[in-house]
Motif scaffolding. Structure first.
Motif, PDB file in Angstrom:
ATOM      1  N   VAL A  48       0.853  -1.163  -0.102  1.00 27.44           N
ATOM      2  CA  VAL A  48      -0.113  -0.089   0.129  1.00 27.44           C
ATOM      3  C   VAL A  48       0.836   1.122   0.016  1.00 27.44           C
ATOM      4  CG1 VAL A  48      -1.608   1.371   1.356  1.00 27.44           C
ATOM      5  CG2 VAL A  48      -1.938  -1.263   1.029  1.00 27.44           C
ATOM      6  N   LEU A  49       1.840   1.028   0.866  1.00 25.04           N
ATOM      7  CA  LEU A  49       2.753   2.350   0.871  1.00 25.04           C
ATOM      8  C   LEU A  49       3.964   2.386  -0.266  1.00 25.04           C
ATOM      9  CD1 LEU A  49       3.332   2.405   4.716  1.00 25.04           C
ATOM     10  CD2 LEU A  49       1.726   3.607   3.370  1.00 25.04           C
ATOM     11  N   ALA A  50       4.036   1.702  -1.271  1.00 23.61           N
ATOM     12  CA  ALA A  50       5.075   1.627  -2.078  1.00 23.61           C
ATOM     13  C   ALA A  50       5.053   2.972  -3.038  1.00 23.61           C
ATOM     14  CB  ALA A  50       4.872   0.394  -3.208  1.00 23.61           C
ATOM     15  N   GLY A  51       6.264   3.513  -3.093  1.00 26.81           N
ATOM     16  CA  GLY A  51       6.383   4.534  -4.001  1.00 26.81           C
ATOM     17  C   GLY A  51       6.248   5.893  -3.368  1.00 26.81           C
ATOM     18  N   GLN A  52       5.908   6.000  -2.145  1.00 28.29           N
ATOM     19  CA  GLN A  52       5.634   7.066  -1.211  1.00 28.29           C
ATOM     20  C   GLN A  52       6.989   7.496  -0.406  1.00 28.29           C
ATOM     21  OE1 GLN A  52       2.204   7.489   1.382  1.00 28.29           O
ATOM     22  NE2 GLN A  52       1.215   5.939   0.074  1.00 28.29           N
ATOM     23  N   THR A  53       7.230   8.711  -0.353  1.00 29.43           N
ATOM     24  CA  THR A  53       8.678   9.038   0.581  1.00 29.43           C
ATOM     25  C   THR A  53       8.256   8.726   2.048  1.00 29.43           C
ATOM     26  OG1 THR A  53       7.592  11.256   0.923  1.00 29.43           O
ATOM     27  CG2 THR A  53       8.789  11.078  -1.140  1.00 29.43           C
ATOM     28  N   ALA A  61     -15.870  -7.187   8.229  1.00 32.75           N
ATOM     29  CA  ALA A  61     -15.706  -8.228   7.432  1.00 32.75           C
ATOM     30  C   ALA A  61     -14.191  -8.094   6.762  1.00 32.75           C
ATOM     31  CB  ALA A  61     -16.529  -8.303   6.204  1.00 32.75           C
ATOM     32  N   LEU A  62     -13.687  -6.951   6.582  1.00 34.00           N
ATOM     33  CA  LEU A  62     -12.447  -6.665   6.306  1.00 34.00           C
ATOM     34  C   LEU A  62     -11.450  -7.141   7.321  1.00 34.00           C
ATOM     35  CD1 LEU A  62     -10.144  -5.506   4.309  1.00 34.00           C
ATOM     36  CD2 LEU A  62     -10.506  -3.306   5.480  1.00 34.00           C
ATOM     37  N   ILE A  63     -11.589  -6.603   8.141  1.00 42.60           N
ATOM     38  CA  ILE A  63     -10.786  -7.263   9.537  1.00 42.60           C
ATOM     39  C   ILE A  63     -10.770  -8.657   9.810  1.00 42.60           C
ATOM     40  CG2 ILE A  63     -10.404  -6.738  11.947  1.00 42.60           C
ATOM     41  CD1 ILE A  63     -12.047  -4.332  11.705  1.00 42.60           C
ATOM     42  N   ASP A  64     -12.025  -9.391   9.607  1.00 41.64           N
ATOM     43  CA  ASP A  64     -11.973 -10.835   9.753  1.00 41.64           C
ATOM     44  C   ASP A  64     -11.370 -11.711   8.628  1.00 41.64           C
ATOM     45  OD1 ASP A  64     -15.246 -10.806  11.526  1.00 41.64           O
ATOM     46  OD2 ASP A  64     -13.108 -10.600  12.298  1.00 41.64           O
ATOM     47  N   TRP A  65     -11.632 -11.234   7.576  1.00 44.56           N
ATOM     48  CA  TRP A  65     -10.955 -11.761   6.254  1.00 44.56           C
ATOM     49  C   TRP A  65      -9.379 -11.397   6.346  1.00 44.56           C
ATOM     50  CZ3 TRP A  65     -12.522 -15.632   3.519  1.00 44.56           C
ATOM     51  CH2 TRP A  65     -13.807 -15.977   3.168  1.00 44.56           C
ATOM     52  N   SER A  66      -9.162 -10.275   6.549  1.00 44.98           N
ATOM     53  CA  SER A  66      -7.529  -9.958   6.804  1.00 44.98           C
ATOM     54  C   SER A  66      -6.889 -11.169   7.709  1.00 44.98           C
ATOM     55  CB  SER A  66      -7.248  -8.633   7.145  1.00 44.98           C
ATOM     56  OG  SER A  66      -7.937  -7.578   6.038  1.00 44.98           O
ATOM     57  N   ARG A  67      -7.639 -11.194   8.896  1.00 50.92           N
ATOM     58  CA  ARG A  67      -7.202 -11.965   9.922  1.00 50.92           C
ATOM     59  C   ARG A  67      -7.128 -13.414   9.428  1.00 50.92           C
ATOM     60  NH1 ARG A  67     -10.666  -9.956  14.401  1.00 50.92           N
ATOM     61  NH2 ARG A  67      -9.162  -9.062  15.885  1.00 50.92           N
ATOM     62  N   PHE A  83       2.168  -8.214   5.136  1.00 53.24           N
ATOM     63  CA  PHE A  83       2.428  -7.131   6.060  1.00 53.24           C
ATOM     64  C   PHE A  83       2.423  -5.731   5.145  1.00 53.24           C
ATOM     65  CE2 PHE A  83       3.156  -9.219   9.680  1.00 53.24           C
ATOM     66  CZ  PHE A  83       4.258  -9.996   9.764  1.00 53.24           C
ATOM     67  N   GLY A  84       2.870  -5.863   3.855  1.00 50.53           N
ATOM     68  CA  GLY A  84       2.878  -4.593   3.163  1.00 50.53           C
ATOM     69  C   GLY A  84       1.530  -4.114   2.496  1.00 50.53           C
ATOM     70  N   THR A  85       0.462  -5.399   2.072  1.00 49.89           N
ATOM     71  CA  THR A  85      -0.510  -5.182   1.802  1.00 49.89           C
ATOM     72  C   THR A  85      -1.590  -5.017   2.497  1.00 49.89           C
ATOM     73  OG1 THR A  85       0.113  -6.219  -0.196  1.00 49.89           O
ATOM     74  CG2 THR A  85      -2.002  -5.697  -0.364  1.00 49.89           C
ATOM     75  N   ASN A  86      -1.884  -5.989   3.138  1.00 45.75           N
ATOM     76  CA  ASN A  86      -3.181  -6.241   4.187  1.00 45.75           C
ATOM     77  C   ASN A  86      -2.972  -5.381   5.573  1.00 45.75           C
ATOM     78  OD1 ASN A  86      -3.397  -8.118   1.972  1.00 45.75           O
ATOM     79  ND2 ASN A  86      -4.455  -9.706   3.654  1.00 45.75           N
ATOM     80  N   PHE A  87      -1.702  -5.279   6.116  1.00 51.83           N
ATOM     81  CA  PHE A  87      -1.465  -4.741   7.324  1.00 51.83           C
ATOM     82  C   PHE A  87      -0.279  -3.241   7.228  1.00 51.83           C
ATOM     83  CE2 PHE A  87      -4.019  -7.676   9.670  1.00 51.83           C
ATOM     84  CZ  PHE A  87      -3.832  -8.891   9.031  1.00 51.83           C
ATOM     85  N   SER A 110      -6.735  -0.197   4.273  1.00 52.09           N
ATOM     86  CA  SER A 110      -8.213  -0.070   3.765  1.00 52.09           C
ATOM     87  C   SER A 110      -8.524  -0.511   2.564  1.00 52.09           C
ATOM     88  CB  SER A 110      -8.425   1.621   3.836  1.00 52.09           C
ATOM     89  OG  SER A 110      -8.624   2.001   5.075  1.00 52.09           O
ATOM     90  N   LEU A 111      -8.445  -1.880   2.608  1.00 52.13           N
ATOM     91  CA  LEU A 111      -8.686  -2.527   1.168  1.00 52.13           C
ATOM     92  C   LEU A 111     -10.259  -2.926   0.983  1.00 52.13           C
ATOM     93  CD1 LEU A 111      -5.607  -5.261   1.470  1.00 52.13           C
ATOM     94  CD2 LEU A 111      -5.736  -2.873   0.244  1.00 52.13           C
ATOM     95  N   SER A 112     -10.494  -3.455  -0.113  1.00 53.68           N
ATOM     96  CA  SER A 112     -11.969  -3.889  -0.175  1.00 53.68           C
ATOM     97  C   SER A 112     -11.775  -5.310   0.074  1.00 53.68           C
ATOM     98  CB  SER A 112     -12.433  -3.910  -1.638  1.00 53.68           C
ATOM     99  OG  SER A 112     -11.585  -4.674  -2.500  1.00 53.68           O
ATOM    100  N   VAL A 113     -13.100  -5.722   0.689  1.00 55.01           N
ATOM    101  CA  VAL A 113     -13.271  -7.113   1.234  1.00 55.01           C
ATOM    102  C   VAL A 113     -12.942  -7.920  -0.124  1.00 55.01           C
ATOM    103  CG1 VAL A 113     -14.814  -8.492   2.607  1.00 55.01           C
ATOM    104  CG2 VAL A 113     -14.878  -6.318   3.152  1.00 55.01           C
ATOM    105  N   GLY A 114     -13.555  -7.665  -0.982  1.00 55.32           N
ATOM    106  CA  GLY A 114     -13.177  -8.395  -2.104  1.00 55.32           C
ATOM    107  C   GLY A 114     -11.957  -9.046  -2.537  1.00 55.32           C
TER     108      GLY A 114
END
Lengths: 74, 496
Positions: free
Chosen positions: A50-55, B5-11, B79-83, B454-458
């Motif tokens: 999510v944070l890629a590309g940001q300073t 739902a987002l929190i639970d699916w991420s978990r 970690f980078g995407t969901n959290f 803040s991702l979409s649940v989908g």
């Protein structure tokens, strides 16, 4: 033995090892396939950080906003 | 406000990928020790039988290792995407152990795994033996750093929060590395791997006995594996005791949930199953003192005074402090550039209440209670199966040394069918550790609902089901390759 010769010897050890593999070849195909799926499919298309590309400052501001937007004043 | 739902699916996605990773790791950790012991016997006795025995288990180690490779990387992707909030918030501390693990894993294992597989008859016996041991030690060192990272989440130490960068910053590397939770967790996890490796070897060896094949190989393997496993189990028990004391001190809600303890106090009983208790035993396990105070769920939610007269605040007080910290943090961010003096004042308020920062995201005390039935029964599955497996290893060792095990079909079947049980015990242990710390991503500092992106649940659901498909495929492939190798058998003769 010179350093160059030592490096060549180590490289040769690995090359010969891979050439002489029997049951290990199937595993290497599996490893390569898995790494392709993980890094070239999943990572590229589904797991963009999510944070890629940001300073650093932008990241701090972004996360700071996310952490404070959930605050309720009661 | 993030969707539940987002929190639970991420978990759920993280849990799925972590559980999958833990299918491969314990066998790597444990089988490494078993095969190293066997090769040591070969080097000492100079008996080719032991070389061929070690080589066979090394082959199965290799298969498991190859399929397990990179299953941990997926967790880092998440970690980078969901959290993303979590990964920025704690990246300064979390990143270091993961980076060390990655470097060590690559160099040690790339070097010594290669010598182990490629070096038979090319390098000296002792150098090859050292490489085999170092493969196992390398795997253990990798595990240390991963568990240092995980343990920091359970008991955060060695850091200070910087509201300018919105990050916790490491101020004491050794406090992080030698976190007491990390020390006991590493030994507990490593030795549980010894149990997994041992039960796997015993189970597969019993399959050969059932098929009346490779009898000497099977009995010899059982003898070595059961000794390794018994040592491992006692070490698991000791480290588990240490872990229990740490959980009581640093994560008392996890302990209360694991015991289903609603109202605690001194001389708290240990629940074996609902309705059957050992008086005072929980206090002994948690504090090593029968009069030790063990708080229950209600005590932790509504406040209590322990046996030493120390007052422990209620959840409401912590939530108030947390919300005070969050409001100060928000005010600091608004004021720091326009009114530095006012910003410093609110910074003091933030620092005073920082220990309860995460409670600011909690809206009611009941949110602090994890899933009690899940943790209660997972703990009992772990301990119950662990006890059964210890008994099994003692029994098989006894009968293999007596030279009788090859005629005991019933015992061979029990040992074979126990292979999935050791995996179940390991997974149950991780459920206690990770589900037991909910709602916290970092104990007291960041709950999961503040950690997720803040991702979409989908999107999260899509990747969840992709993982289910990919993991099922790779697990099926591993099992197929493993079964093929087992059916083919070792290069010992049928009379051995």
């Amino acid at each position: 033995m010179s350093i160059k010769a030592k490096i060549a010897s180590v490289a040769n050890f690995y090359i010969q090892g891979f050439r002489e593999m029997t049951w290990g070849r199937e595993l290497w195909v599996l490893i390569i396939l898995k790494l392709v799926i993980l890094f070239l499919v999943l990572r590229l298309f589904f797991f963009k950080p999510v944070l890629a590309g940001q300073t650093e400052e932008q990241k701090s501001d972004f996360v700071g906003e996310r952490l404070t937007e959930q605050i309720t004043d009661n | 406000m993030l969707e539940t739902a987002l929190i639970d699916w991420s978990r759920a996605q993280f849990a799925l990928t972590a559980c999958y990773h833990w299918v491969f790791v314990p066998l790597t950790l444990g089988l490494a020790i078993v095969m190293a012991v066997m090769e040591t016997i070969y080097v000492i006795k100079k008996d080719e039988f032991w070389k061929n025995t070690a080589k066979f288990w090394m082959k199965l180690f290799g298969i498991n290792f190859a399929v397990g490779i990179a299953t941990g990387i997926i967790l880092e992707f998440e970690f980078g995407t969901n959290f993303s909030n979590y990964s920025w918030f704690v990246g300064d501390i979390f990143g270091a152990p993961l980076a060390i693990e990655g470097i060590i894993a690559f160099f040690i294992e790339a070097t010594f795994v290669a010598v182990m597989f490629f070096g038979w008859d090319k390098v000296g016996k002792k150098f090859h033996l050292a490489s085999t041991w170092l493969t196992g030690i390398g795997a253990a060192i990798s595990a240390i750093w991963i568990l240092v990272a995980n343990s920091w989440m359970q008991h955060p130490v060695g850091m200070e929060f910087n509201p300018d960068t919105v990050r916790h910053e490491m101020v004491d590397f050794w406090a992080v590395a030698l976190n007491p939770v990390a020390v006991s967790k590493f030994f507990h996890s490593w030795f549980s791997g010894w149990m997994t490796g041992s039960i796997f070897v015993i189970g597969v060896s019993c399959w050969y006995l059932l098929k009346k094949r490779q009898t000497r190989f099977a009995i010899s393997s059982i003898s070595v594996a059961s000794i390794v496993g018994i040592i491992g189990t006692f070490a698991v028990m000791l480290s588990g005791d240490s872990s229990g004391v740490h959980v009581a001190k640093y994560q008392p809600m996890k302990l209360a949930a694991a015991e289903g303890l609603e109202d605690g106090g001194p001389r708290s009983p240990f629940s074996i199953v609902p309705g059957i208790e050992i008086p005072g035993m929980l206090s002994i396990l948690a504090t090593h003192d029968i009069d030790g105070y063990v708080p229950g769920i209600n005590d932790l939610l509504y406040g209590y005074v322990d046996s030493d007269g120390v007052e422990h605040p209620s959840a409401e007080v912590k939530i108030y402090k947390g919300k005070t910290a969050l409001k100060a943090f928000r005010a600091y961010r608004k004021l720091k550039d326009t009114n530095p003096q006012a910003a410093e004042k609110v910074r003091e308020v933030l620092d005073e209440n920082m220990d309860c920062f995460g409670y600011g995201y909690i809206n009611s005390p009941e949110e602090l209670v994890p899933n009690v039935p899940l943790i209660y029964w997972s703990f009992r599955i772990m301990v119950g199966l662990g006890s059964f497996l210890l008994l099994l290893m003692v029994v098989v060792l006894f009968f293999s040394l007596k030279g009788k095990i090859q005629n005991m079909k019933w015992l061979q079947w029990i040992a074979l069918l126990s292979i999935p049980l050791v995996y179940l015990a390991g997974q149950a242990g991780w459920v206690v550790a990770e589900a037991g710390r909910q709602p916290w991503a970092i104990e007291g500092l960041l709950p999961v609902n503040a950690a997720v992106s803040s991702l979409s649940v989908g999107a999260v659901q899509t990747t969840f089901f992709i993982f289910v498909a990919v993991f099922t495929l790779f697990l099926a492939i591993e099992l197929r390759i493993l079964f093929k190798a087992i059916v083919k058998g070792p290069e010992t003769t049928d009379n051995e």
